[in-house]
Design a protein around this motif. Structure first.
Motif, mmCIF file in Angstrom:
data_model
loop_
_atom_site.group_PDB
_atom_site.id
_atom_site.type_symbol
_atom_site.label_atom_id
_atom_site.label_comp_id
_atom_site.label_asym_id
_atom_site.label_seq_id
_atom_site.Cartn_x
_atom_site.Cartn_y
_atom_site.Cartn_z
ATOM 1 N N GLU A 215 0.836 -1.208 0.000
ATOM 2 C CA GLU A 215 0.000 0.000 0.000
ATOM 3 C C GLU A 215 0.867 1.254 0.000
ATOM 4 O O GLU A 215 0.593 2.223 -0.718
ATOM 5 C CB GLU A 215 -0.938 -0.010 1.214
ATOM 6 N N ALA A 216 1.925 1.228 0.796
ATOM 7 C CA ALA A 216 2.842 2.373 0.844
ATOM 8 C C ALA A 216 3.562 2.568 -0.485
ATOM 9 O O ALA A 216 3.941 3.690 -0.843
ATOM 10 C CB ALA A 216 3.851 2.181 1.971
ATOM 11 N N GLN A 217 3.732 1.465 -1.233
ATOM 12 C CA GLN A 217 4.430 1.521 -2.515
ATOM 13 C C GLN A 217 3.488 1.716 -3.699
ATOM 14 O O GLN A 217 3.938 1.834 -4.842
ATOM 15 C CB GLN A 217 5.224 0.223 -2.713
ATOM 16 N N GLY A 218 2.192 1.744 -3.431
ATOM 17 C CA GLY A 218 1.219 1.893 -4.498
ATOM 18 C C GLY A 218 1.065 0.656 -5.369
ATOM 19 O O GLY A 218 0.690 0.746 -6.538
ATOM 20 N N ARG A 219 1.312 -0.534 -4.793
ATOM 21 C CA ARG A 219 1.220 -1.795 -5.527
ATOM 22 C C ARG A 219 -0.072 -2.528 -5.190
ATOM 23 O O ARG A 219 -0.655 -2.331 -4.122
ATOM 24 C CB ARG A 219 2.418 -2.694 -5.209
ATOM 25 N N LYS A 220 -0.493 -3.384 -6.108
ATOM 26 C CA LYS A 220 -1.677 -4.206 -5.869
ATOM 27 C C LYS A 220 -1.443 -5.133 -4.681
ATOM 28 O O LYS A 220 -0.341 -5.656 -4.506
ATOM 29 C CB LYS A 220 -2.001 -5.055 -7.104
ATOM 30 N N PRO A 221 -2.478 -5.373 -3.873
ATOM 31 C CA PRO A 221 -2.300 -6.248 -2.704
ATOM 32 C C PRO A 221 -2.254 -7.723 -3.076
ATOM 33 O O PRO A 221 -2.624 -8.126 -4.180
ATOM 34 C CB PRO A 221 -3.539 -5.946 -1.856
ATOM 35 N N LEU A 222 -1.780 -8.512 -2.140
ATOM 36 C CA LEU A 222 -1.802 -9.973 -2.224
ATOM 37 C C LEU A 222 -3.152 -10.454 -1.702
ATOM 38 O O LEU A 222 -3.529 -10.135 -0.568
ATOM 39 C CB LEU A 222 -0.656 -10.559 -1.396
ATOM 40 N N ILE A 223 -3.875 -11.195 -2.517
ATOM 41 C CA ILE A 223 -5.198 -11.703 -2.151
ATOM 42 C C ILE A 223 -5.077 -13.158 -1.701
ATOM 43 O O ILE A 223 -4.312 -13.937 -2.278
ATOM 44 C CB ILE A 223 -6.176 -11.589 -3.344
ATOM 45 N N VAL A 224 -5.849 -13.507 -0.687
ATOM 46 C CA VAL A 224 -5.892 -14.884 -0.184
ATOM 47 C C VAL A 224 -7.223 -15.518 -0.557
ATOM 48 O O VAL A 224 -8.285 -14.972 -0.237
ATOM 49 C CB VAL A 224 -5.713 -14.930 1.345
ATOM 50 N N MET A 225 -7.173 -16.619 -1.262
ATOM 51 C CA MET A 225 -8.359 -17.438 -1.482
ATOM 52 C C MET A 225 -8.363 -18.541 -0.429
ATOM 53 O O MET A 225 -7.452 -19.371 -0.398
ATOM 54 C CB MET A 225 -8.344 -18.055 -2.881
ATOM 55 N N TYR A 253 -8.515 -8.571 2.209
ATOM 56 C CA TYR A 253 -7.723 -9.302 1.216
ATOM 57 C C TYR A 253 -8.105 -10.777 1.117
ATOM 58 O O TYR A 253 -7.414 -11.544 0.436
ATOM 59 C CB TYR A 253 -6.235 -9.207 1.573
ATOM 60 N N THR A 254 -9.211 -11.189 1.770
ATOM 61 C CA THR A 254 -9.566 -12.611 1.834
ATOM 62 C C THR A 254 -10.903 -12.871 1.169
ATOM 63 O O THR A 254 -11.887 -12.169 1.428
ATOM 64 C CB THR A 254 -9.639 -13.089 3.292
ATOM 65 N N VAL A 255 -10.940 -13.896 0.322
ATOM 66 C CA VAL A 255 -12.193 -14.361 -0.266
ATOM 67 C C VAL A 255 -12.390 -15.817 0.134
ATOM 68 O O VAL A 255 -11.536 -16.670 -0.136
ATOM 69 C CB VAL A 255 -12.190 -14.238 -1.803
ATOM 70 N N PHE A 256 -13.515 -16.091 0.788
ATOM 71 C CA PHE A 256 -13.852 -17.460 1.183
ATOM 72 C C PHE A 256 -14.555 -18.183 0.038
ATOM 73 O O PHE A 256 -15.373 -17.597 -0.685
ATOM 74 C CB PHE A 256 -14.785 -17.466 2.398
ATOM 75 N N VAL A 257 -14.260 -19.474 -0.095
ATOM 76 C CA VAL A 257 -14.950 -20.366 -1.021
ATOM 77 C C VAL A 257 -15.711 -21.387 -0.194
ATOM 78 O O VAL A 257 -15.137 -22.030 0.692
ATOM 79 C CB VAL A 257 -13.955 -21.088 -1.950
ATOM 80 N N ASP A 258 -17.005 -21.547 -0.481
ATOM 81 C CA ASP A 258 -17.821 -22.420 0.365
ATOM 82 C C ASP A 258 -19.063 -22.850 -0.415
ATOM 83 O O ASP A 258 -19.267 -22.443 -1.557
ATOM 84 C CB ASP A 258 -18.197 -21.673 1.653
ATOM 85 N N GLY A 259 -19.901 -23.672 0.231
ATOM 86 C CA GLY A 259 -21.129 -24.128 -0.399
ATOM 87 C C GLY A 259 -21.701 -25.332 0.313
ATOM 88 O O GLY A 259 -21.194 -25.753 1.359
ATOM 89 N N ILE A 260 -22.748 -25.907 -0.269
ATOM 90 C CA ILE A 260 -23.457 -27.009 0.392
ATOM 91 C C ILE A 260 -22.999 -28.379 -0.083
ATOM 92 O O ILE A 260 -23.422 -29.390 0.472
ATOM 93 C CB ILE A 260 -24.977 -26.899 0.175
ATOM 94 N N SER A 261 -22.153 -28.437 -1.102
ATOM 95 C CA SER A 261 -21.895 -29.715 -1.761
ATOM 96 C C SER A 261 -21.328 -30.773 -0.832
ATOM 97 O O SER A 261 -21.701 -31.941 -0.909
ATOM 98 C CB SER A 261 -20.961 -29.513 -2.956
ATOM 99 N N LYS A 262 -20.420 -30.392 0.051
ATOM 100 C CA LYS A 262 -19.805 -31.365 0.943
ATOM 101 C C LYS A 262 -20.528 -31.423 2.294
ATOM 102 O O LYS A 262 -20.735 -32.509 2.851
ATOM 103 C CB LYS A 262 -18.330 -31.024 1.165
ATOM 104 N N ALA A 263 -20.925 -30.278 2.804
ATOM 105 C CA ALA A 263 -21.572 -30.250 4.116
ATOM 106 C C ALA A 263 -22.852 -31.063 4.138
ATOM 107 O O ALA A 263 -23.157 -31.754 5.120
ATOM 108 C CB ALA A 263 -21.875 -28.799 4.512
ATOM 109 N N PHE A 264 -23.622 -30.996 3.055
ATOM 110 C CA PHE A 264 -24.916 -31.652 3.023
ATOM 111 C C PHE A 264 -24.999 -32.746 1.954
ATOM 112 O O PHE A 264 -26.092 -33.103 1.516
ATOM 113 C CB PHE A 264 -26.020 -30.612 2.817
#
Length: 430
Positions: A215-225, A253-264
């Motif tokens: 952010e201080a350098q004006g660069r794109k952040p690292l995203i976590v999936m 910076y975090t995006v969760f991946v989820d759903g019903i396929s395994k849980a149910f």
């Protein structure tokens, strides 16, 4: 009379397809699954531990969910859903996360899709440009293929059984300066292991530190999936943790991946979701809007109602966990007994998901040179079908395999283990 086009189509031509598709490797898991179907069709009995799916006979979806889908269809819920998902389901997912995980998101942070796969594809498309660096541990599910599809640079980080095949901050740190996307998954497909709170906290803090510098350098952040599609399926004293409960500053910076396929046990119902920063979620919505990878409207309406039925969801998950766990434990105890008898096999105690990691230390024995040799031996002589870790990005022939228990009965597992032991004794000269 119909026009027969067969003579005009000719042999397959590579000059009609794109460079990306030409280099795209098909699913090794699906290839093996097709082989197993052929073997079964020939009349051979197989304990099929290959596919990350559920047999409806062994694991039917919750009655309340199937009834809800039928009711929604009868009510005429058959038209296009909103591109980000039916409002009632988006709201139900938010309540589910706040209730079960202690995470409170705004409505703009949730996106519904036709399962978790479109969600993952949308994350890659929304944040990764060609040439960007994607860091992912191996073994892991399909990160290598998604990276290829978006033209990114692969940085696979090879993990080890001593850490449950989970990455450590020391392994990841050298790559984070240049990375655009970091892919994490817990419980992990293919290993059935889970990341420790300490390891996840260390990684999360390092990402936050990296992004402050960017952010201080004006660069794109690292995203976590963070893929947590199996988070409801944990066993024993192991507890699922999210990076945000440990390091809340990682939320932008975090995006969760989820759903019903395994849980149910609802892999074919095709309802998944993402939760994350609205700036990313809105662009993922645009990607999926053009692809049309929406979950069917009737299913969305039914899932919304089911998620809000806390006694029904809790009761189903309690039974589901017990039935998955008893299968995993039967395999693990069987392999442990064989190991204690001096046979070349070991497994990691089940922690989560529907998978067990097992190593058959047969490379160099009885003429076996590769994991695929071991796989074919167990299939041919024991009717025991499993998937080598090469299907999950690991290149070395280490003898490690994934065993998936969603499509087999406890009786099938118990019947197969003596056959496996006999093969191991013969191959090891015991």
């Amino acid at each position: 009379m119909a026009l027969d086009l067969t003579p005009l189509l000719g042999p397959r031509r590579d000059d009609t397809i794109s460079t990306m598709v030409r280099g795209l490797v098909g699913s090794e898991i699906l290839r093996i699954a097709g082989e197993i179907r052929e073997v079964v069709a020939q009349g051979k009995q197989v304990c099929n531990l290959t596919v990350g799916d559920f047999s409806p006979k062994e694991f039917p979806i919750p009655p309340g969910l199937s009834e809800g889908i039928a009711t929604a269809l009868k009510a005429g819920e058959t038209n296009y859903p909103p591109s980000d998902g039916v409002l009632s389901l988006r709201q139900a997912v938010l309540r589910f996360y706040e209730r079960a995980l202690g995470l409170k998101y705004p409505l703009e942070s949730v996106l519904i899709a036709g399962g978790a796969r479109p969600v993952i594809y949308a994350i890659f498309r929304a944040v990764v440009d060609p040439g960007d660096m994607v860091v992912y541990p191996v073994p892991s599910w399909n990160n290598n293929h998604y990276t290829h599809m978006v033209g990114a640079r692969h940085v696979p980080v090879v993990t080890d059984p001593e850490h449950g095949f989970m990455p450590t901050v020391e392994q990841l740190a050298p790559h984070l300066k240049e990375a655009r996307l970091l892919c994490l998954c817990s419980p992990l497909n293919p290993t059935g292991t889970m990341i420790s709170p300490e390891a996840l906290r260390d990684i999360s803090q390092r990402v936050v530190e990296e992004n402050r510098q960017r952010e201080a350098q004006g660069r794109k952040p690292l995203i976590v999936m963070y893929d947590q599609i199996y988070w409801t399926l944990t066993f024993g004293q192991t507890k699922h943790v999210t990076p945000l409960e440990l390091v809340p500053e990682l939320a932008p910076y975090t995006v969760f991946v989820d759903g019903i396929s395994k849980a149910f046990a609802a892999t074919g119902v095709r309802v998944g979701w993402a939760l994350g920063p609205p700036s990313i979620i809105s662009r993922m919505k645009d990607v999926l809007g053009h692809v049309g990878a929406w979950a069917p409207k009737a299913e969305q309406v039914a899932v919304a109602r089911f998620l809000d039925d806390v006694p029904a969801t809790s009761g189903f998950l309690e039974v589901m966990r017990r039935r998955v766990d008893e299968r995993l434990v039967a395999l693990h105890q069987g392999f442990t007994a064989m190991q204690e008898a001096g046979l070349p096999v070991r497994s990691i105690a089940p922690q989560g998901a529907i998978y067990l990691s097992a190593r058959f230390d047969l490379i160099g024995k009885a003429g076996l040179k590769t994991n695929d040799d071991i796989r074919k031996l167990l299939l041919d002589k024991a009717g025991f079908a499993l998937v080598p870790f090469q299907a999950f990005g690991l290149k070395e022939d280490t003898g490690w395999f994934r065993l998936s228990v969603g499509a087999v009965s406890l009786e099938e597992i118990r019947a197969a283990l003596p056959k496996v032991e006999a093969v191991l004794r013969e191959s090891a000269g015991k």
